[in-house]
Design an enzyme around this catalytic site. Sequence first.
Site, PDB file in Angstrom:
ATOM      1  N   GLU A 197      43.228  48.467  44.127  1.00 23.72           N
ATOM      2  CA  GLU A 197      44.273  47.462  44.376  1.00 23.72           C
ATOM      3  C   GLU A 197      45.646  47.942  43.919  1.00 23.72           C
ATOM      4  O   GLU A 197      46.657  47.569  44.493  1.00 23.72           O
ATOM      5  CB  GLU A 197      43.933  46.143  43.664  1.00 23.72           C
ATOM      6  CG  GLU A 197      42.921  45.310  44.422  1.00 23.72           C
ATOM      7  CD  GLU A 197      42.830  43.857  43.937  1.00 23.72           C
ATOM      8  OE1 GLU A 197      43.428  43.512  42.910  1.00 23.72           O
ATOM      9  OE2 GLU A 197      42.134  43.077  44.606  1.00 23.72           O
TER      10      GLU A 197
ATOM     11  N   HIS B 290      19.944  61.931  42.267  1.00 24.94           N
ATOM     12  CA  HIS B 290      18.856  61.883  43.241  1.00 24.94           C
ATOM     13  C   HIS B 290      19.245  61.069  44.468  1.00 24.94           C
ATOM     14  O   HIS B 290      18.387  60.616  45.217  1.00 24.94           O
ATOM     15  CB  HIS B 290      17.602  61.302  42.577  1.00 24.94           C
ATOM     16  CG  HIS B 290      17.241  62.039  41.327  1.00 24.94           C
ATOM     17  ND1 HIS B 290      16.393  63.127  41.317  1.00 24.94           N
ATOM     18  CD2 HIS B 290      17.676  61.897  40.047  1.00 24.94           C
ATOM     19  CE1 HIS B 290      16.296  63.596  40.086  1.00 24.94           C
ATOM     20  NE2 HIS B 290      17.070  62.870  39.303  1.00 24.94           N
TER      21      HIS B 290
ATOM     22  N   LYS C 182      42.686  36.033  51.813  1.00 25.89           N
ATOM     23  CA  LYS C 182      42.611  34.777  51.048  1.00 25.89           C
ATOM     24  C   LYS C 182      43.098  33.620  51.914  1.00 25.89           C
ATOM     25  O   LYS C 182      42.490  32.552  51.973  1.00 25.89           O
ATOM     26  CB  LYS C 182      43.491  34.853  49.791  1.00 25.89           C
ATOM     27  CG  LYS C 182      42.900  35.606  48.615  1.00 25.89           C
ATOM     28  CD  LYS C 182      43.734  35.369  47.337  1.00 25.89           C
ATOM     29  CE  LYS C 182      43.123  36.036  46.121  1.00 25.89           C
ATOM     30  NZ  LYS C 182      43.781  35.743  44.850  1.00 25.89           N
TER      31      LYS C 182
HETATM   32  O1  PA5 Z   1      43.703  41.778  40.349  1.00 27.67           O
HETATM   33  C1  PA5 Z   1      44.002  40.785  40.992  1.00 27.67           C
HETATM   34  O2  PA5 Z   1      45.140  40.335  40.982  1.00 27.67           O
HETATM   35  C2  PA5 Z   1      42.952  40.047  41.801  1.00 27.67           C
HETATM   36  O3  PA5 Z   1      41.749  40.722  41.843  1.00 27.67           O
HETATM   37  C3  PA5 Z   1      42.706  38.664  41.194  1.00 27.67           C
HETATM   38  O4  PA5 Z   1      42.272  38.816  39.873  1.00 27.67           O
HETATM   39  C4  PA5 Z   1      41.675  37.885  42.004  1.00 27.67           C
HETATM   40  O5  PA5 Z   1      42.083  37.783  43.329  1.00 27.67           O
HETATM   41  C5  PA5 Z   1      41.495  36.478  41.413  1.00 27.67           C
HETATM   42  O6  PA5 Z   1      42.713  35.806  41.371  1.00 27.67           O
HETATM   43  P1  PA5 Z   1      42.919  34.542  40.464  1.00 27.67           P
HETATM   44  O7  PA5 Z   1      42.774  34.932  39.039  1.00 27.67           O
HETATM   45  O8  PA5 Z   1      44.303  34.065  40.780  1.00 27.67           O
HETATM   46  O9  PA5 Z   1      41.880  33.528  40.865  1.00 27.67           O
END
Ligand code: PA5
Length: 467
Positions: A293, A322, A436
């Site tokens: 990300e 393996h 989302k």
């Molecule tokens: O790293 C990130 O920003 C995302 O993976 C969020 O943690 C994830 O989408 C969950 O979001 P939220 O904490 O707003 O529910």
Amino acid sequence: MLQVYWKNATDKVVGSDHGITQTDLTGIENAMQRAHETVVQQCREGTLGYAALPSQRPQYAEGVKRLVAKYQPDARDMVVLGIGGSALGNIALQSALNPSTWNLLTDRARKGPRLFVVDNVDPALLKDIMKIVQRRLDRTVVNVISKSGETAETASQFMLFRDLLQRKVRRGWADRIVATTDAKKGTLHEIAKAEGYEMLDVPDDVGGRFSVLSPVGLFSAAMCNIDIDQLLAGAESMKQRCEVMDIMQNPGCMLAAVKYLMMAKKGKPMHVMMPYSNRLHMMADWYRQLWAESLGKKTDRDGHDVFVGPTPIKALGTTDQHSQVQLYREGPNDKLTVFLEVKKHPANTRIPEDFTDVPGLGYLAKRQTGKLISAEKLATEFALATSQRPSVTIRFPEINAKHVGEFLYLYEFTTSLMGELLNINAYDQPAVELGKQATFALMGRDGYDDLAKRTRPFKRTDKRYLA
Ligand code: PA5
């Protein structure tokens, strides 16, 4: 302390087509110096939220400890509701620092509740966990974690568990919920305030995937008896090691230099993390999110399309010897493998002195299992190097909270340096948003009609599947 061994990623071991040369390192020095200066400056100015967590925001650990004192004495089960950065750190900490059999131990043998991290909306998973915890909900803590407070997965999990608590606990049900969310605003924040839940903060300036050392990761860890002070102390000691601008001395700079050069100059965009320890396996899951990300981006900071990003891959030694190593040795030479090695394992068993006269088994008699797994790791490192496949080893002297804290900070800092070297924003995730929002549209949320129309052609009827 944690050590980084990178000789097997150099030309001396795997040749100059695949390994890093002195010229490569000299060539990156100026860019690394600039990247390092920028990141360290941001740490000092306090604009890099995660970097302040180890020692500059003691209020978070204090808030966590207050709630642990309240809930831990009688809690038998804990359910964490969250996804992505609001769950992966919790899973990684619990897997690394408590036995894999934690939930199978008796209440007396465990120094904390059983822990269930529900990081999906798989209907069967939800049902299974609800069935297990509903027997003693009055001794269960439900920790709902969401920075935005509106993520569909977490919101639906929350609605299900809230309903379950309301039905089964009745009096005092709201006191069984702890909401970890934005300190000032958001849907979950408002609900928590209105219904009187205990609350912990997700720091405003810390993104989900960098939040493991905030109340997001610390609360479930401390509930399960993990020493969060040591975790933070380990992160702080790594932060200090990463302040020195010397590629040879600074583990963050070294790791970023190797990873960047492998990707940019040696044709290796696949970055495998392969712990030789089941306890550290979920650290590789945490790393996958952090790396993917943060570094997978379409545009750079000057607005140019760059489509960059190393692909993080998770493997486990010895299991994947393996399964994956055939590909890693003879498939495309496009991978850098980072091994996680443990010097002193949490347990070490001596193999019985049996079959001593059987040639195929006798060599194992009386040997330690710790010795065997170390030999297997070295053997894989050797086998990869023989095929000109580079690797790096990060060595944990042992698996404890301090070294885990060092590791988490090392990777966060390395990610920041990579972001600078690639000239991208490592702290946003614009490509996650569309999925989302399309979920909102498909589930009929108000205000998403246009998006709902755009998703229509993707809806399948049974007729479109092959029989
Ligand atoms: O790293 C990130 O920003 C995302 O993976 C969020 O943690 C994830 O989408 C969950 O979001 P939220 O904490 O707003 O529910």
